[in-house]
Design an enzyme around this catalytic site. Structure first.
Site, mmCIF file in Angstrom:
data_model
loop_
_atom_site.group_PDB
_atom_site.id
_atom_site.type_symbol
_atom_site.label_atom_id
_atom_site.label_comp_id
_atom_site.label_asym_id
_atom_site.label_seq_id
_atom_site.Cartn_x
_atom_site.Cartn_y
_atom_site.Cartn_z
ATOM 1 N N ASN A 151 0.543 -1.169 0.029
ATOM 2 C CA ASN A 151 -0.033 -0.041 -0.056
ATOM 3 C C ASN A 151 0.816 1.327 -0.017
ATOM 4 O O ASN A 151 0.551 2.193 -0.659
ATOM 5 C CB ASN A 151 -1.122 0.050 1.448
ATOM 6 N N GLU A 249 4.772 -3.472 12.644
ATOM 7 C CA GLU A 249 3.913 -2.454 12.098
ATOM 8 C C GLU A 249 2.697 -3.051 11.509
ATOM 9 O O GLU A 249 2.552 -3.398 10.272
ATOM 10 C CB GLU A 249 4.452 -1.361 11.146
ATOM 11 N N CYS A 283 -3.153 1.564 6.654
ATOM 12 C CA CYS A 283 -3.323 0.977 7.933
ATOM 13 C C CYS A 283 -4.067 1.939 8.923
ATOM 14 O O CYS A 283 -4.523 1.473 10.034
ATOM 15 C CB CYS A 283 -1.906 0.476 8.426
HETATM 16 P P1 NAD Z 1 -2.496 -10.322 3.235
HETATM 17 O O1 NAD Z 1 -2.600 -10.748 4.512
HETATM 18 O O2 NAD Z 1 -2.973 -11.572 2.213
HETATM 19 O O3 NAD Z 1 -1.289 -9.849 2.475
HETATM 20 C C1 NAD Z 1 -0.874 -8.577 2.957
HETATM 21 C C2 NAD Z 1 0.709 -8.458 2.647
HETATM 22 O O4 NAD Z 1 1.583 -9.588 3.272
HETATM 23 C C3 NAD Z 1 0.768 -9.070 1.120
HETATM 24 O O5 NAD Z 1 1.948 -8.110 0.672
HETATM 25 C C4 NAD Z 1 1.672 -10.344 1.161
HETATM 26 O O6 NAD Z 1 2.561 -10.646 0.301
HETATM 27 C C5 NAD Z 1 2.135 -10.187 2.461
HETATM 28 N N1 NAD Z 1 2.541 -11.811 3.044
HETATM 29 C C6 NAD Z 1 1.587 -12.588 3.226
HETATM 30 N N2 NAD Z 1 1.821 -13.832 3.876
HETATM 31 C C7 NAD Z 1 3.295 -13.493 4.140
HETATM 32 C C8 NAD Z 1 4.204 -14.264 4.873
HETATM 33 N N3 NAD Z 1 3.833 -15.407 5.239
HETATM 34 N N4 NAD Z 1 5.396 -13.769 4.897
HETATM 35 C C9 NAD Z 1 5.635 -12.272 4.525
HETATM 36 N N5 NAD Z 1 4.838 -11.505 3.813
HETATM 37 C C10 NAD Z 1 3.609 -12.125 3.391
HETATM 38 O O7 NAD Z 1 -3.635 -9.328 2.871
HETATM 39 P P2 NAD Z 1 -4.055 -8.404 1.417
HETATM 40 O O8 NAD Z 1 -5.377 -8.735 1.040
HETATM 41 O O9 NAD Z 1 -2.932 -8.344 0.617
HETATM 42 O O10 NAD Z 1 -4.184 -7.170 2.293
HETATM 43 C C11 NAD Z 1 -5.137 -6.766 3.145
HETATM 44 C C12 NAD Z 1 -4.706 -6.992 4.556
HETATM 45 O O11 NAD Z 1 -3.436 -6.269 4.730
HETATM 46 C C13 NAD Z 1 -5.322 -5.859 5.347
HETATM 47 O O12 NAD Z 1 -6.123 -6.426 6.406
HETATM 48 C C14 NAD Z 1 -4.051 -5.165 6.221
HETATM 49 O O13 NAD Z 1 -4.209 -5.616 7.667
HETATM 50 C C15 NAD Z 1 -3.078 -5.844 5.653
HETATM 51 N N6 NAD Z 1 -1.989 -4.678 5.120
HETATM 52 C C16 NAD Z 1 -1.509 -3.859 6.247
HETATM 53 C C17 NAD Z 1 -0.440 -2.700 5.797
HETATM 54 C C18 NAD Z 1 -0.020 -1.916 6.947
HETATM 55 O O14 NAD Z 1 0.619 -0.817 6.481
HETATM 56 N N7 NAD Z 1 -0.064 -2.138 8.161
HETATM 57 C C19 NAD Z 1 -0.207 -2.505 4.437
HETATM 58 C C20 NAD Z 1 -0.814 -3.508 3.699
HETATM 59 C C21 NAD Z 1 -1.567 -4.444 4.049
#
Ligand code: NAD
Length: 476
Positions: A151, A249, A283
């Site tokens: 994001n 984070e 977030c």
């Molecule tokens: P998701 O949980 O499927 O993936 C989120 C991110 O985490 C992706 O880029 C993915 O490649 C990575 N990821 C997933 N499994 C991983 C692992 N085992 N090791 C390392 N990285 C891994 O969710 P999504 O549909 O892509 O996004 C929605 C959710 O992601 C939201 O609910 C939000 O909480 C979270 N998110 C949070 C932030 C933040 O800034 N805190 C940023 C982006 C997404």
């Protein structure tokens, strides 16, 4: 021209060879715009080894030299902002103005770390006898493994790299496969700014496989992750089993409290714009709206008026105020949240259905009379959905605001100093915004409490996760 995607290992950009590749998609069109090479096991080993070798030299570099690299990175980011931002819009979907803002904000983070890394002081502790000298010194933790999300791929990666590099650590970073151009661009900035080979390494792949491989490597001494809570817990558990330091984070589900004495139209206008930044995929986005019953209708009127002025479309077009969601799965997530809320009695008064066009578009959506038991009130929506509920009592709304496991940002709108003090000291959140948005600046700490994370990035706290404290007691 979209970014030439590559791995960056030991100072070399690599993309050829027998590597798997992954399509990179423009979420505004659904069209493939690039191919991202995945790291092989040999690549990961080489990146780890390069980071370990580079650490032996970089840890001894002077903070002044580290500062020079970070300052140069800031200059280069500003010079290259247009190209980098365009690619961020193409693979992540946010508007061009938002992407430029992200790059310029990241340049400030590089500068802040350049300044702060020269002030990472130890202490002199008064001894119990005159011939004893007692000091603490701060030493870099070692090789870090860092994982950043799609994001805000540029600024969130910049914060981790700048903190690690400024502290004298080296790192292997896995960026977001959905929107990788920003992280490759960052590697080019650090490379061109003169960072020695091996200090920063960038890899790509299947997230769960790469993260597990890196975190369990004995070379890695610290893990830093920004992303969702479930993934954060998994990575923190892997790190904890090996007693490695962590910075987490994680997600938020920020409550918004609008009191009857607030400037209602101004609050509605501010929140409409804030909420729809990057289509709500932020977030710290305001995401659970509690509005005092006496101003409920007025607030809704102001909110829907402000939202109706927004143009949803391809972020590259100049008139666009809100772009698409990053992937189809996020559109499904919005549909599920909306239908669940309606089943529990909510009314849709704005938006509500995906836009029928190419790409992954869901419009700004406002739902009223949303039950506290609706999924959207309990789970981070991460999208352009605004659930609005009523309240009448301050302690009751605080209880509702604090009722979820999240604790990242929060928003309060009130004209009363007494209310603002009382509410800000009783909200369970790492960050409280009162009557405006004022967080995530380079000089201010950003971090969550409860399940939203461990540690802070930015502010004077930024290096805490990257240093060890060594105590030295010396007798003469
Ligand atoms: P998701 O949980 O499927 O993936 C989120 C991110 O985490 C992706 O880029 C993915 O490649 C990575 N990821 C997933 N499994 C991983 C692992 N085992 N090791 C390392 N990285 C891994 O969710 P999504 O549909 O892509 O996004 C929605 C959710 O992601 C939201 O609910 C939000 O909480 C979270 N998110 C949070 C932030 C933040 O800034 N805190 C940023 C982006 C997404």
């Amino acid at each position: 021209m979209y970014e030439q995607l590559a791995l960056y290992i030991d100072g070399n950009f690599t993309r050829d060879g027998e590597r798997q590749q992954q399509d990179v998609i423009n979420p505004a069109t659904g069209v493939t715009i690039g191919k991202l090479p995945h790291a092989t096991r040999a690549d990961l080993d080489q990146a780890l080894e390069a980071a370990q070798n580079a650490f032996e030299t970089w840890r001894k570099s002077s903070p002044l030299d580290r500062s020079k690299v970070l300052r140069r990175v800031a200059e280069l980011a500003r010079e290259r902002v247009d190209g980098i931002a365009r690619n961020i819009t193409m693979d992540g979907g946010k508007t061009l103005a938002e992407a430029k803002g992200e790059v310029m904000g990241a340049a400030e983070h590089a500068e802040w770390h350049a300044e702060e890394c020269r002030r990472t002081y130890g202490r002199v502790i008064p001894p119990r006898a005159p011939h004893i000298r007692q000091i603490t010194v701060r030493e870099p933790v070692g090789v870090c493994a860092a994982f950043t999300p799609w994001n805000f791929p540029f600024v969130l990666s910049m914060r981790k790299i700048a903190a690690a590099i400024g502290a004298g650590c080296t790192l292997v970073m896995k960026g977001p496969e959905e929107s990788p151009s920003a992280v490759v661009a960052l590697a080019r900035l650090f490379h061109d700014a003169g960072l020695p080979p091996g200090c920063l390494n960038i890899v790509w792949g299947i997230p769960s496989e790469v993260s597990e491989y890196l975190i369990t490597s004995p070379i890695v001494r610290k893990v830093s992750f920004t992303g969702s809570i479930p993934v954060g817990k998994h990575l923190a558990a892997l790190a904890a089993a090996r007693m490695k330091r962590i910075t987490m984070e994680l997600g938020g589900h920020s409550p918004v409290l609008v009191f009857e004495d607030a400037e209602i139209e101004k609050a509605a206008q501010t929140l409409a714009i804030l909420k729809m930044r990057h289509a709500g995929q932020v977030c710290m986005a305001p995401s659970r709206f509690y509005v005092h019953e006496k101003v409920y209708d007025r607030f809704l009127d102001g909110l829907t008026k402000a939202l109706s002025t927004l143009t949803v479309g391809d972020g590259l077009l100049p008139d666009t105020n809100m772009g698409p969601l990053v992937r189809e799965r996020r559109v499904h997530a919005m549909e599920t949240l909306v239908s669940d809320s309606v089943e529990r009695g909510a009314k849709i008064i704005f938006g509500g259905e995906r836009l029928k066009r190419d790409g992954f578009f869901f419009p700004p959506t406002v739902m009223t009379e949303v039950s506290d038991t609706a999924k959207v009130m309990m789970e981070e929506p991460f999208g352009p959905v605004v659930p609005v509920a009523r309240f009448s009592d301050t302690d009751d709304v605080l209880r509702r605001a604090n009722s979820v496991p999240y604790g990242l940002a929060s928003y309060v709108f009130t004209g009363s100093l007494k209310t603002s003090r009382y509410v800000s000291s009783n909200l369970e959140a790492g960050m409280v915004n009162i009557n405006h948005f004022g967080i995530a600046l380079a000089e201010t700490p950003m971090g969550g409490v409860k399940e939203s994370g461990i540690g802070s990035e930015g502010g004077t706290e930024t290096f805490e996760g990257y240093f060890l404290t060594k105590f030295i007691s010396e007798a003469s």
